[in-house]
Design a protein around this motif. Structure first.
Motif, mmCIF file in Angstrom:
data_model
loop_
_atom_site.group_PDB
_atom_site.id
_atom_site.type_symbol
_atom_site.label_atom_id
_atom_site.label_comp_id
_atom_site.label_asym_id
_atom_site.label_seq_id
_atom_site.Cartn_x
_atom_site.Cartn_y
_atom_site.Cartn_z
ATOM 1 N N VAL A 60 37.535 39.973 43.550
ATOM 2 C CA VAL A 60 38.126 40.341 42.256
ATOM 3 C C VAL A 60 37.840 41.818 42.000
ATOM 4 C CG1 VAL A 60 38.101 39.936 39.762
ATOM 5 C CG2 VAL A 60 37.721 38.014 41.342
ATOM 6 N N THR A 61 38.859 42.626 42.091
ATOM 7 C CA THR A 61 38.674 44.045 41.731
ATOM 8 C C THR A 61 39.888 44.549 40.960
ATOM 9 O OG1 THR A 61 39.759 45.124 43.631
ATOM 10 C CG2 THR A 61 37.463 44.495 43.938
ATOM 11 N N ARG A 86 40.414 47.604 32.033
ATOM 12 C CA ARG A 86 40.438 47.244 30.606
ATOM 13 C C ARG A 86 41.857 47.215 30.030
ATOM 14 N NH1 ARG A 86 36.535 46.639 33.089
ATOM 15 N NH2 ARG A 86 34.430 47.348 32.591
ATOM 16 N N ARG A 87 42.774 46.695 30.841
ATOM 17 C CA ARG A 87 44.139 46.483 30.364
ATOM 18 C C ARG A 87 44.507 45.016 30.472
ATOM 19 N NH1 ARG A 87 47.609 51.020 33.597
ATOM 20 N NH2 ARG A 87 49.215 49.442 33.253
ATOM 21 N N GLY A 88 43.493 44.178 30.720
ATOM 22 C CA GLY A 88 43.752 42.734 30.784
ATOM 23 C C GLY A 88 44.177 42.239 32.158
ATOM 24 N N ALA A 97 42.267 41.783 34.986
ATOM 25 C CA ALA A 97 41.342 40.750 35.499
ATOM 26 C C ALA A 97 41.543 39.433 34.742
ATOM 27 C CB ALA A 97 39.897 41.216 35.376
ATOM 28 N N ALA A 99 29.009 36.448 41.125
ATOM 29 C CA ALA A 99 29.424 37.499 40.199
ATOM 30 C C ALA A 99 28.659 38.797 40.418
ATOM 31 C CB ALA A 99 29.214 37.026 38.767
ATOM 32 N N SER A 100 29.357 39.931 40.287
ATOM 33 C CA SER A 100 28.672 41.226 40.385
ATOM 34 C C SER A 100 27.874 41.501 39.116
ATOM 35 C CB SER A 100 29.691 42.342 40.612
ATOM 36 O OG SER A 100 30.629 42.358 39.562
ATOM 37 N N TYR A 127 32.202 36.546 33.496
ATOM 38 C CA TYR A 127 32.954 35.312 33.730
ATOM 39 C C TYR A 127 32.739 34.179 32.724
ATOM 40 C CZ TYR A 127 34.256 37.632 38.019
ATOM 41 O OH TYR A 127 34.764 38.536 38.920
HETATM 42 C C1 LIG Z 1 35.123 43.596 36.465
HETATM 43 C C2 LIG Z 1 36.578 44.013 36.567
HETATM 44 C C3 LIG Z 1 37.274 43.109 37.592
HETATM 45 C C4 LIG Z 1 37.249 43.853 35.205
HETATM 46 O O1 LIG Z 1 38.632 44.158 35.312
HETATM 47 P P1 LIG Z 1 39.522 44.560 34.025
HETATM 48 O O2 LIG Z 1 40.958 44.439 34.414
HETATM 49 O O3 LIG Z 1 39.082 45.863 33.498
HETATM 50 O O4 LIG Z 1 39.162 43.425 32.975
HETATM 51 P P2 LIG Z 1 40.078 42.981 31.731
HETATM 52 O O5 LIG Z 1 40.698 44.205 31.110
HETATM 53 O O6 LIG Z 1 41.016 41.917 32.132
HETATM 54 O O7 LIG Z 1 38.976 42.384 30.792
HETATM 55 C C5 LIG Z 1 38.891 41.015 30.504
HETATM 56 C C6 LIG Z 1 37.694 40.812 29.620
HETATM 57 O O8 LIG Z 1 36.500 41.047 30.381
HETATM 58 C C7 LIG Z 1 35.703 42.049 29.753
HETATM 59 N N1 LIG Z 1 35.113 42.825 30.833
HETATM 60 C C8 LIG Z 1 35.748 43.462 31.809
HETATM 61 N N2 LIG Z 1 34.872 44.009 32.657
HETATM 62 C C9 LIG Z 1 33.639 43.703 32.194
HETATM 63 C C10 LIG Z 1 32.326 43.999 32.629
HETATM 64 N N3 LIG Z 1 32.095 44.721 33.730
HETATM 65 N N4 LIG Z 1 31.289 43.491 31.902
HETATM 66 C C11 LIG Z 1 31.519 42.763 30.795
HETATM 67 N N5 LIG Z 1 32.756 42.459 30.342
HETATM 68 C C12 LIG Z 1 33.793 42.923 31.031
HETATM 69 C C13 LIG Z 1 36.684 42.853 28.914
HETATM 70 O O9 LIG Z 1 36.002 43.480 27.852
HETATM 71 C C14 LIG Z 1 37.633 41.774 28.449
HETATM 72 O O10 LIG Z 1 37.040 41.036 27.395
HETATM 73 P P3 LIG Z 1 37.915 40.255 26.304
HETATM 74 O O11 LIG Z 1 39.257 39.966 26.914
HETATM 75 O O12 LIG Z 1 37.122 39.031 26.047
HETATM 76 O O13 LIG Z 1 38.009 41.211 25.180
HETATM 77 C C15 LIG Z 1 36.704 45.475 37.018
HETATM 78 O O14 LIG Z 1 36.003 46.283 36.115
HETATM 79 C C16 LIG Z 1 36.187 45.771 38.411
HETATM 80 O O15 LIG Z 1 36.956 45.720 39.358
HETATM 81 N N6 LIG Z 1 34.885 46.096 38.593
HETATM 82 C C17 LIG Z 1 34.312 46.454 39.894
HETATM 83 C C18 LIG Z 1 34.312 45.270 40.860
HETATM 84 C C19 LIG Z 1 33.664 44.044 40.235
HETATM 85 O O16 LIG Z 1 32.600 44.113 39.672
HETATM 86 N N7 LIG Z 1 34.361 42.916 40.355
HETATM 87 C C20 LIG Z 1 33.841 41.637 39.910
HETATM 88 C C21 LIG Z 1 33.522 40.873 41.130
HETATM 89 S S1 LIG Z 1 32.538 39.487 40.902
#
Ligand SMILES: CC(C)(COP(=O)(O)OP(=O)(O)OC[C@H]1O[C@@H](n2cnc3c(N)ncnc32)[C@H](O)[C@@H]1OP(=O)(O)O)[C@@H](O)C(=O)NCCC(=O)NCCS
Length: 436
Positions: free
Chosen positions: A108-109, A116-118, A120, A143-144, A149
């Motif tokens: 998941v990346t 932060r555009r929804g 994930a 989970a990282s 999650y």
């Molecule tokens: C973690 C990651 C996948 C989030 O992607 P994203 O598209 O920015 O997430 P979204 O915009 O869909 O956010 C969904 C929700 O998760 C929350 N969120 C996103 N990243 C978060 C983080 N690192 N810690 C806590 N909350 C997080 C958002 O605030 C949002 O909350 P809400 O909808 O309840 O208000 C992205 O930051 C990433 O790729 N990180 C590096 C790789 C990683 O850590 N991947 C996870 C693997 S286990």
């Protein structure tokens, strides 16, 4: 429906299209350019080093069977996606020696340019809907960060520990098995190790099936990878009949204080004898001051095979995150430690596990589970809990009593949490020896 046949989730496609983002399934075997772009983006997402061509080829072949989904930005056409996820189904070991089909979610990346555009949220919810459509009762991931999650109904169901043992402080106080420990060629380890891993896996709730990519990941080695082979050592334990019953793969590394530490890549033992012999070998290595092993159980027997219990440092952390999608199938897959009737009211904001469920557990520990529309039967213990609390107690990783004291599980009948605890208790602590 098999997971490989599952169509793309149309809700997520429509949601992302509003932002000119295109969600697509990837054909790893036939669309090599995009597949290579996918791997590069996953690596970058986790701040990994760029892989060389051979590594990418190997990984793509080893993971081609997985369901690979990615998001492209239609305003910036490129072979590299802006978000990635991969999933597959795997048996997940549950208390009692059985397994439940689980939907493993990995890679998941979301690119830093698109966070932060929804994205994930759409990817994760699409995975859960697809898993449910394929009738897979449980979703699983590692989970990282522990804060991501929970909002999707996942909870840390099995903790594991990093164990570091000061070998100069302790002597071996366990048994002395009669079999033999011998060095193994890496080719033999690579070929024979997975069968031992599989025999051990089914004895431990929380473990999933090994595939070639996971096997290489835990060893940090693949055949032909000369630089990773340089310091990887392997030992095997054979019993009196000459059959291999366990292995340990390790690297001896210099620590910051100039002493040597044996870092265990993996130790798998199908018998208690193999377990004792392999640990003893590692703890008695000359010149080595510490043995370090990660992703071990919180209830690791070696902790009781040391002459000085303070020689071991145990650092627990959340590792396996589960999400219950179908409580009936999930709850019927495991066995229970106490007979009786339990009614669970599960509250699930995403509604997959929402409802009232009656578990009728017989003397063998087997449960017949059904949805209950009416009142709680008089003889049943009754509790209300969230979908995450259900995931926490599912493989025995958390106690219902503690969750009740924490104000999370609410008793409908007096003492219900204690009864749920007694039923859901797993004699073998859950663990997960791989990350994915
Ligand atoms: C973690 C990651 C996948 C989030 O992607 P994203 O598209 O920015 O997430 P979204 O915009 O869909 O956010 C969904 C929700 O998760 C929350 N969120 C996103 N990243 C978060 C983080 N690192 N810690 C806590 N909350 C997080 C958002 O605030 C949002 O909350 P809400 O909808 O309840 O208000 C992205 O930051 C990433 O790729 N990180 C590096 C790789 C990683 O850590 N991947 C996870 C693997 S286990």
């Amino acid at each position: 429906m098999d997971f490989t046949d599952a169509p793309i989730d149309t809700t997520a496609v429509a949601n992302l299209a509003e932002q000119k983002l295109s969600l697509e399934l990837l054909d790893i075997a036939n669309d090599r350019d995009k597949a290579v772009g996918f791997e590069a983006v996953v690596n970058r997402g986790f701040y990994g080093e760029r892989s060389d061509e051979k590594d990418i080829e190997f990984l793509l072949d080893a993971t081609a069977y997985r369901r690979t989904t990615a998001v492209w930005d239609a305003t910036e056409p490129a072979v590299e996606p802006v978000a990635t996820v991969a999933s597959w189904t795997t048996p997940l070991s549950v208390p009692g020696g059985g397994t439940v089909p689980a939907w493993a979610i990995s890679a998941v990346t979301v690119a830093p340019t698109h966070r932060r555009r929804g994205i994930a949220r759409n990817l994760l919810e699409a995975e859960l809907r697809t898993a449910a459509a394929c009738a897979v009762p449980v979703a699983a991931l590692t989970a990282s960060e522990a804060t991501i999650y929970g909002r999707f109904g996942f909870a840390p169901s099995a903790q594991v520990a990093k164990i570091t043992i000061d070998t100069k402080r302790t002597a071996w106080a366990g048994s002395t098995p009669t079999g033999r420990v011998r060095f193994m060629e890496l080719s033999d380890l690579f070929e024979q190790g997975p069968a031992i891993f599989e025999r051990e896996r089914v004895q431990h709730p929380g473990e999933i099936e090994l595939d070639e990519a996971l096997w290489c990941e835990i060893l940090d080695y693949r055949p032909g990878k000369a630089d990773k082979a340089k310091d990887l050592r392997a030992i095997g334990y054979t019993d009196a009949a000459g059959d291999l019953q366990g292995f340990a793969a390790y690297r001896v590394k210099e620590s910051s204080d100039d002493t040597l530490t044996a870092k265990v890549a993996h130790l798998a033992a199908a018998t208690d004898d193999a377990y004792a012999a392999l640990w003893r070998f590692l703890l008695e290595l000359d010149l080595v001051r510490a043995v370090e092993a990660d992703l071990r159980s919180l209830d690791e027997p070696v902790l009781w095979q040391l002459s000085d219990v303070r020689a071991a440092k145990v650092e627990p952390f959340d590792h396996l995150w589960l999400r219950i999608l179908d409580p009936i199938a999930a709850l019927e897959a495991r066995t229970y430690s106490r007979q009786g009737s339990i009614v669970l009211d599960v509250v699930d904001p995403l509604e997959f596990a929402q409802g009232r469920f009656l578990l009728e557990i017989d003397g063998e520990g087997t449960a017949a589970v059904c949805r209950l529309t009416g009142d709680v039967p008089e003889d049943a213990a009754h509790a209300t809990l969230s979908e995450r609390d259900l995931a926490l107690i599912y493989v025995g990783g958390a106690s219902a009593t503690a969750l009740h004291s924490a104000g999370r599980i609410v008793e409908g009948t007096p003492g219900a949490a204690t009864l749920v605890d007694a039923a859901f208790h797993s004699p073998v602590a859950p663990r997960l020896g791989v990350g994915f």
